[in-house]
Design a protein around this motif. Structure first.
Motif, PDB file in Angstrom:
ATOM      1  N   GLY A 151       0.782  -1.221   0.000  1.00  0.00           N
ATOM      2  CA  GLY A 151       0.000   0.000   0.000  1.00  0.00           C
ATOM      3  C   GLY A 151       0.814   1.272   0.000  1.00  0.00           C
ATOM      4  O   GLY A 151       0.299   2.347   0.313  1.00  0.00           O
ATOM      5  N   ALA A 152       2.091   1.181  -0.363  1.00  0.00           N
ATOM      6  CA  ALA A 152       2.985   2.336  -0.256  1.00  0.00           C
ATOM      7  C   ALA A 152       3.426   2.881  -1.595  1.00  0.00           C
ATOM      8  O   ALA A 152       4.150   3.867  -1.649  1.00  0.00           O
ATOM      9  N   GLY A 153       3.003   2.270  -2.688  1.00  0.00           N
ATOM     10  CA  GLY A 153       3.451   2.681  -4.006  1.00  0.00           C
ATOM     11  C   GLY A 153       4.604   1.809  -4.474  1.00  0.00           C
ATOM     12  O   GLY A 153       5.303   1.187  -3.664  1.00  0.00           O
ATOM     13  N   GLN A 154       4.780   1.748  -5.787  1.00  0.00           N
ATOM     14  CA  GLN A 154       5.754   0.837  -6.369  1.00  0.00           C
ATOM     15  C   GLN A 154       6.518   1.473  -7.514  1.00  0.00           C
ATOM     16  O   GLN A 154       6.011   2.339  -8.222  1.00  0.00           O
ATOM     17  N   ILE A 155       7.757   0.998  -7.696  1.00  0.00           N
ATOM     18  CA  ILE A 155       8.570   1.255  -8.872  1.00  0.00           C
ATOM     19  C   ILE A 155       9.088  -0.102  -9.314  1.00  0.00           C
ATOM     20  O   ILE A 155       9.523  -0.904  -8.486  1.00  0.00           O
ATOM     21  N   ALA A 156       9.026  -0.370 -10.615  1.00  0.00           N
ATOM     22  CA  ALA A 156       9.478  -1.670 -11.106  1.00  0.00           C
ATOM     23  C   ALA A 156      10.925  -1.589 -11.564  1.00  0.00           C
ATOM     24  O   ALA A 156      11.348  -0.617 -12.188  1.00  0.00           O
ATOM     25  N   LEU A 157      11.668  -2.633 -11.243  1.00  0.00           N
ATOM     26  CA  LEU A 157      13.032  -2.789 -11.752  1.00  0.00           C
ATOM     27  C   LEU A 157      12.972  -3.722 -12.943  1.00  0.00           C
ATOM     28  O   LEU A 157      12.586  -4.882 -12.821  1.00  0.00           O
ATOM     29  N   GLY A 158      13.312  -3.202 -14.125  1.00  0.00           N
ATOM     30  CA  GLY A 158      13.238  -3.993 -15.342  1.00  0.00           C
ATOM     31  C   GLY A 158      14.406  -4.951 -15.477  1.00  0.00           C
ATOM     32  O   GLY A 158      15.447  -4.814 -14.830  1.00  0.00           O
ATOM     33  N   GLY A 159      14.226  -5.930 -16.348  1.00  0.00           N
ATOM     34  CA  GLY A 159      15.271  -6.906 -16.581  1.00  0.00           C
ATOM     35  C   GLY A 159      16.531  -6.304 -17.159  1.00  0.00           C
ATOM     36  O   GLY A 159      17.613  -6.869 -17.038  1.00  0.00           O
ATOM     37  N   ASP A 160      16.389  -5.129 -17.776  1.00  0.00           N
ATOM     38  CA  ASP A 160      17.567  -4.452 -18.342  1.00  0.00           C
ATOM     39  C   ASP A 160      18.241  -3.521 -17.350  1.00  0.00           C
ATOM     40  O   ASP A 160      19.224  -2.865 -17.677  1.00  0.00           O
ATOM     41  N   GLY A 161      17.711  -3.446 -16.123  1.00  0.00           N
ATOM     42  CA  GLY A 161      18.282  -2.577 -15.111  1.00  0.00           C
ATOM     43  C   GLY A 161      17.624  -1.218 -15.016  1.00  0.00           C
ATOM     44  O   GLY A 161      17.996  -0.416 -14.152  1.00  0.00           O
ATOM     45  N   GLY A 162      16.647  -0.934 -15.870  1.00  0.00           N
ATOM     46  CA  GLY A 162      15.979   0.353 -15.847  1.00  0.00           C
ATOM     47  C   GLY A 162      14.851   0.412 -14.832  1.00  0.00           C
ATOM     48  O   GLY A 162      14.232  -0.607 -14.508  1.00  0.00           O
ATOM     49  N   LEU A 163      14.595   1.611 -14.314  1.00  0.00           N
ATOM     50  CA  LEU A 163      13.476   1.840 -13.397  1.00  0.00           C
ATOM     51  C   LEU A 163      12.288   2.363 -14.200  1.00  0.00           C
ATOM     52  O   LEU A 163      12.409   3.342 -14.926  1.00  0.00           O
ATOM     53  N   ARG A 164      11.152   1.715 -14.070  1.00  0.00           N
ATOM     54  CA  ARG A 164       9.951   2.171 -14.767  1.00  0.00           C
ATOM     55  C   ARG A 164       8.706   1.783 -13.975  1.00  0.00           C
ATOM     56  O   ARG A 164       8.800   1.309 -12.856  1.00  0.00           O
ATOM     57  N   GLN A 165       7.545   2.046 -14.568  1.00  0.00           N
ATOM     58  CA  GLN A 165       6.266   1.797 -13.899  1.00  0.00           C
ATOM     59  C   GLN A 165       6.249   2.512 -12.533  1.00  0.00           C
ATOM     60  O   GLN A 165       5.975   1.908 -11.493  1.00  0.00           O
ATOM     61  N   TRP A 166       6.497   3.831 -12.577  1.00  0.00           N
ATOM     62  CA  TRP A 166       6.550   4.642 -11.364  1.00  0.00           C
ATOM     63  C   TRP A 166       5.122   4.899 -10.877  1.00  0.00           C
ATOM     64  O   TRP A 166       4.347   5.604 -11.519  1.00  0.00           O
ATOM     65  N   GLN A 167       4.788   4.341  -9.726  1.00  0.00           N
ATOM     66  CA  GLN A 167       3.437   4.460  -9.180  1.00  0.00           C
ATOM     67  C   GLN A 167       3.512   4.706  -7.671  1.00  0.00           C
ATOM     68  O   GLN A 167       3.034   3.906  -6.873  1.00  0.00           O
ATOM     69  N   ILE A 168       4.146   5.836  -7.308  1.00  0.00           N
ATOM     70  CA  ILE A 168       4.383   6.126  -5.890  1.00  0.00           C
ATOM     71  C   ILE A 168       3.541   7.290  -5.383  1.00  0.00           C
ATOM     72  O   ILE A 168       3.597   7.614  -4.202  1.00  0.00           O
ATOM     73  N   VAL A 169       2.745   7.922  -6.290  1.00  0.00           N
ATOM     74  CA  VAL A 169       2.024   9.129  -5.890  1.00  0.00           C
ATOM     75  C   VAL A 169       0.509   8.876  -5.829  1.00  0.00           C
ATOM     76  O   VAL A 169      -0.298   9.736  -6.169  1.00  0.00           O
ATOM     77  N   ASN A 170       0.138   7.670  -5.385  1.00  0.00           N
ATOM     78  CA  ASN A 170      -1.262   7.329  -5.087  1.00  0.00           C
ATOM     79  C   ASN A 170      -2.144   7.266  -6.323  1.00  0.00           C
ATOM     80  O   ASN A 170      -3.347   7.515  -6.243  1.00  0.00           O
ATOM     81  N   HIS A 171      -1.545   6.930  -7.449  1.00  0.00           N
ATOM     82  CA  HIS A 171      -2.344   6.717  -8.652  1.00  0.00           C
ATOM     83  C   HIS A 171      -1.750   5.548  -9.425  1.00  0.00           C
ATOM     84  O   HIS A 171      -0.536   5.349  -9.431  1.00  0.00           O
ATOM     85  N   ILE A 172      -2.634   4.775 -10.064  1.00  0.00           N
ATOM     86  CA  ILE A 172      -2.201   3.611 -10.825  1.00  0.00           C
ATOM     87  C   ILE A 172      -1.979   4.008 -12.275  1.00  0.00           C
ATOM     88  O   ILE A 172      -2.881   4.526 -12.937  1.00  0.00           O
ATOM     89  N   ASN A 173      -0.778   3.777 -12.761  1.00  0.00           N
ATOM     90  CA  ASN A 173      -0.456   4.044 -14.166  1.00  0.00           C
ATOM     91  C   ASN A 173       0.719   3.158 -14.539  1.00  0.00           C
ATOM     92  O   ASN A 173       1.879   3.476 -14.248  1.00  0.00           O
ATOM     93  N   HIS A 174       0.411   2.034 -15.179  1.00  0.00           N
ATOM     94  CA  HIS A 174       1.438   1.038 -15.496  1.00  0.00           C
ATOM     95  C   HIS A 174       2.530   1.607 -16.391  1.00  0.00           C
ATOM     96  O   HIS A 174       3.662   1.103 -16.396  1.00  0.00           O
ATOM     97  N   LEU A 175       2.210   2.647 -17.159  1.00  0.00           N
ATOM     98  CA  LEU A 175       3.198   3.260 -18.037  1.00  0.00           C
ATOM     99  C   LEU A 175       3.789   4.528 -17.436  1.00  0.00           C
ATOM    100  O   LEU A 175       4.506   5.267 -18.107  1.00  0.00           O
ATOM    101  N   GLY A 176       3.487   4.793 -16.167  1.00  0.00           N
ATOM    102  CA  GLY A 176       4.024   5.979 -15.518  1.00  0.00           C
ATOM    103  C   GLY A 176       5.539   5.956 -15.482  1.00  0.00           C
ATOM    104  O   GLY A 176       6.148   4.933 -15.166  1.00  0.00           O
ATOM    105  N   PHE A 177       6.143   7.102 -15.795  1.00  0.00           N
ATOM    106  CA  PHE A 177       7.605   7.133 -15.861  1.00  0.00           C
ATOM    107  C   PHE A 177       8.132   8.486 -15.410  1.00  0.00           C
ATOM    108  O   PHE A 177       7.612   9.540 -15.796  1.00  0.00           O
ATOM    109  N   VAL A 178       9.150   8.423 -14.574  1.00  0.00           N
ATOM    110  CA  VAL A 178       9.848   9.622 -14.108  1.00  0.00           C
ATOM    111  C   VAL A 178      11.228   9.628 -14.769  1.00  0.00           C
ATOM    112  O   VAL A 178      12.099   8.824 -14.415  1.00  0.00           O
TER     113      VAL A 178
END
Length: 898
Positions: free
Chosen positions: A36-63
């Motif tokens: 319940g705290a928000g998530q960031i995904a670590l990709g297989g290539d080492g990249g950070l994506r799927q930024w969802q830490i600001v209380n909204h769901i967006n699978h393509l969210g990216f910072v």
């Protein structure tokens, strides 16, 4: 035995985890972050994506502009290599589209970064949830680089598993014969004020402006604190981010706009003046670096910030560098569509909040808590991971069981400030754009019929699961007794009483039946008698409502409109609803007995017996159970003579709750064989899906419904041609419970082969959205293999697998108060059994396990205990003269002989 099943029998200890490489990296993205705290995904290539830490769901969210980089140098022979720690391998792969998924999406800014600066040649990703390990491969780098990232995950400890933070630990090893020096950089964009949805281009977004980065230096860390003081305290985007380095001598570039500026800063690093092995108190990065920017960012822009951790390595030497990314966004509001008719509540924002905000005032407190408790949190998290991966499970199944933890920590679920736990069915994404959107929560909220399949949360964090039952009965249940299958937030708003709901139209009957079963599950898991006493009047009201409205003639068979998880209603007797009803009656009977209401328990048992006999008589066709169509009801969306994969859902529940067979045992086993024979399809080339494609090409998967004897209706049951992972887990695990090892493994492995990273993400099993909660049925596969059952009311613990993968067994288990592993090793003369507690404590009055021997000697830490043994039908039970408590670190040893 088939080749597939034969491969499935390979077992052993897989302490290294499950590794993905080459094309199998394409879809790998492990979500990191707390419950319940928000998530960031670590990709297989080492990249950070799927930024969802600001209380909204967006699978393509990216910072953008958030990455890691390395500079490694040597004086003689001269060498200077700089890399973005992300592989170009996936970018260079030819496009290979998979329907309804987009975990392989690499954002444009991330691609641009690798076009401007060199990335590593290759990566290798090893999953060992909650740990993700990236091995960076590049022949020109003089140092071997490995990243281990995780967020604390400790079953039964929800608070410490709900931290809004990720720990990144890099291990650098000098593989040269010369001394190497350099720095490891961590870059992060200040995203405070972002809504999680609006696209960001570089450091520009119209939601940005007024952002500030400040440096925080303490004796044990250096950090960048990222804020936006221009935002009101109640602004949805108000909060704090923090990037921290635990390496002495870390340098800071607080404010920059373009990655080229940070990379130039790395180029200006001089280890001679920046790194002192004997005195790490001072750094002088301003000598060669750019003058730091100051103040708040202009409107429409934000600042990026970065940290540089220095290192010097002698030949063969290894060093570790740790960064912590933490965040704190307390202002969660109801920002999702709620089913049913639109209601106008004026300008209220409908505050929900986040549970972590009651523990921490800001991201700095989160970080300092992590640092202070780092050893304990990591050790406990690693201990849980080891219990799974050191088991005798096949490696692919160990990975599937471990990945169950990603679902409850995905954006699909959230933990409100008042302590209540909530979940959508899934997260809107590529599989939902045809009817809704690709961001937000899918099908709110706490959908009873989809959450009927969930077993992982109830085992790993039972206190959170109990809060969902309390919501069901104390807030959502209607005065008449029924429970709508969706919850309206905030809870003080009118619930779905007497109003259309959606998916299905009226309150789902299967969801109500599941609520009864889940209540009994929570009681057995350790909710306690006072908890049952508190909810018991409401449980009785629900059971009586069902009898009154669906079983008017009291024959134990439910009829009429039977709303269900297929988003429609069945009419006429059918075993999908019937088996759930029979299991619910048995669970209600057991709870009535616990409550001392013997007469009520007797009445419900008699109703169960009538219903069991009548359902079997009406629906059994010699191979499986069919549906008797109601001629007075609409003919659409029924299955009639079809073989419904989910028809024994209630028997799966009954086994997990120790309720016994609710239908004739032989009919149950024959039905399961028929389901696997008729519904497990190998290859989907040319298959007409009709709606959503969850299996294609050469995939194997279990179809929702088939008509092996003909008679497919013109408009059949909705979703009949789809493949649902939650259903596959349920059917596969049920096969294992019945001793049908080959059938069960064939279903489960078909599922996991589709999610092997090549075309789908092993950490994102989809259905109506990403991270779909029905998939949490997967936990039952573990309990099916071990035969684990636990009853906290009697402190009874049992391990009685119907058929095991190997002669010896080591499997993890969890009760409501502790977890550990069960080990069984056989030789020609005796069997050695151990029960160890790794966390918490385990209360045992009676312990049972499958055994060919009839006698047992039991030792606790070497001291023999007084027990009474009883052997019946291949099960050896020992009752302790005095109930024992197995504390963390303690082991119970048992030697059984004839």
């Amino acid at each position: 035995m088939t080749e597939l099943a034969s491969r499935s029998l390979q077992t052993g200890q897989h302490t290294a985890g499950y590794t993905y490489s080459a094309q199998a990296l394409r879809h790998v993205a492990m979500p990191l972050g707390g419950i319940g705290a928000g998530q960031i995904a670590l990709g297989g290539d080492g990249g950070l994506r799927q930024w969802q830490i600001v209380n909204h769901i967006n699978h393509l969210g990216f910072v953008p502009h958030s990455f890691f980089a390395l500079r490694a140098s040597c004086v003689e022979p001269p060498l200077n290599e700089v890399r973005i720690l992300q592989s170009r391998e996936l970018i260079d792969l030819p496009e290979d589209h998979t329907p309804l998924v987009n975990d392989d999406y690499i954002p444009a800014d991330q691609r641009a970064l690798l076009q401007q600066f060199a990335g590593v040649e290759q990566t290798e990703f090893t999953g060992k949830y909650p740990f993700a390990r990236i091995h960076y491969k590049d022949a020109k780098l003089p140092v071997a680089v490995q990243l281990e990232a995780y967020s604390p995950f400790i079953p039964l400890d929800a608070r410490n598993s709900g931290l809004p933070a990720i720990v990144f630990t890099f291990t650098l090893r000098n593989r040269w014969s010369h001394r190497v020096h350099g720095c490891l950089g961590a870059a992060l964009q200040n995203a405070v004020g972002w809504d999680g949805i609006t696209p960001i281009s570089g450091n520009r977004c119209h939601l940005y402006g007024g952002n500030s980065n400040r440096v925080q230096r303490r004796t044990n860390y250096t950090a960048l604190v990222m804020e936006n003081p221009s935002l009101a305290d109640d602004h949805p985007g108000s909060g704090q981010m923090m990037l921290t380095s635990l390496t002495p001598g870390t340098g800071v570039y607080a404010c920059w706009s373009e990655p080229a500026q940070f990379m130039r800063f790395i180029d200006g690093f001089n280890p001679g003046s920046h790194y002192n092995e004997h005195d790490h108190r001072h750094t002088h990065f301003d000598r060669n670096g750019q003058a730091p920017s100051r103040g708040t960012s202009p409107q429409g822009e934000t600042w990026n910030g970065g940290l540089l951790a220095p290192f010097q390595l002698a030949p063969g030497e290894t060093s570790q560098i740790t960064f912590i990314l933490s965040w704190h966004f307390p202002n969660r509001y109801v920002n999702f569509d709620q089913f049913g008719p639109r209601r106008d509540y004026g300008k209220s924002k409908f505050w929900v909040g986040n549970a972590y905000a009651t523990q921490f005032a800001d991201a700095q407190e989160v970080t300092e808590y992590l640092i202070h408790n780092q050893e304990k949190l990591e050790t406990s998290s690693r201990r849980w991971s080891e219990e799974i991966y050191r088991s005798t499970l096949p490696d692919w199944l160990a990975e599937a069981i471990a990945a169950q933890g990603t679902l409850m920590r995905s954006p699909t679920c959230f933990w409100a400030e008042d302590g209540k736990f909530f979940g959508f069915e899934g997260s809107l994404g590529a599989s939902t754009v045809m009817w809704n959107a690709d961001f937000g929560g899918s099908c709110p909220l706490n959908c009873t019929h989809v959450w009927n399949y969930e077993m992982a949360l109830s085992r790993l964090f039972p206190d959170l699961e109990r809060s969902m039952r309390e919501t069901d009965f104390e807030h959502v249940q209607a005065p008449e007794g029924y429970i709508p299958h969706r919850t309206v937030l905030p809870l003080y708003l009118p619930q779905f009483w007497g109003t259309p709901i959606g998916g299905p139209h009226n309150p789902a009957l299967d969801g109500m039946l599941g609520t009864i079963l889940k209540t009994y599950r929570e009681v057995r898991q350790g909710a306690g008698l006072p908890w049952l006493e508190r909810l018991w009047p409401r449980v009785k009201k629900l059971v009586n409502y069902i009898v009154t409205n669906w079983d008017e003639n009291a024959d134990g068979v439910l009829e009429g409109e039977q709303g269900n998880t297929y988003d429609i209603a069945f009419y006429g007797p059918n075993m999908y609803i019937g088996a759930l009803w029979l299991a619910a009656l048995r669970a209600a009977e057991e709870m009535a007995t616990i409550q001392g209401e013997e007469e009520l328990a007797r009445q419900w048992h008699q109703l169960f017996e009538r219903g069991s006999a009548r359902y079997d008589e009406l629906l059994w066709n010699g191979e499986y159970y069919i549906q008797l169509l109601d001629p007075a009801a609409p003919p659409e969306d029924q299955f009639g003579t079809g073989c419904l994969a989910d028809q024994l859902f209630g028997q799966w529940w009954a086994h997990l709750l120790d309720l016994g067979y609710i239908l004739p045992e032989e009919h149950v086993k024959t039905t399961l064989r028929s389901i696997v024979r008729y519904n497990l399809r190998h290859g989907f080339e040319g298959f007409e899906h009709g709606y959503r494609v969850f299996a294609d090409r050469d995939d194997a998967g279990l179809l929702v419904c088939t008509w092996p004897q003909g008679g497919r209706p013109e408009i059949p049951v909705r979703y009949c041609d789809e493949v649902w992972t939650g259903m596959e887990y349920q059917v596969g695990a049920h096969c294992l419970m019945e001793g049908m090892l080959e059938e069960g493994l064939s279903v489960l492995q078909a599922l996991r082969q589709r999610y092997d990273g090549r075309r789908r993400n092993p950490y994102n099993e989809i259905e109506c959205g990403d991270h779909y909660v029905r998939a949490m049925a997967g936990w039952s596969a573990l309990e099916a293999l071990s035969g684990f059952r636990y009853n906290a009311l009697k402190d009874e613990l049992r391990f009685t697998p119907a058929r095991t993968l190997s002669r010896d067994m080591r499997l993890p288990f969890i009760t409501g108060t502790g977890w550990g592993n069960f080990t069984l090793i056989k030789n020609d003369k005796e069997t050695h059994t151990t029960l160890s507690c790794a966390h918490g404590e385990i209360h045992i009055r009676e312990l049972s396990w499958s055994s060919e021997e009839s006698q047992a000697s039991v030792y606790l830490q070497g001291k023999q205990l007084a027990t009474q043994a009883d052997w019946q039908q291949g099960v050896l039970s020992v009752t302790f003269a005095e109930p024992i408590i197995l504390h963390a670190g303690k082991i119970l040893d048992i030697v059984s002989t004839n």
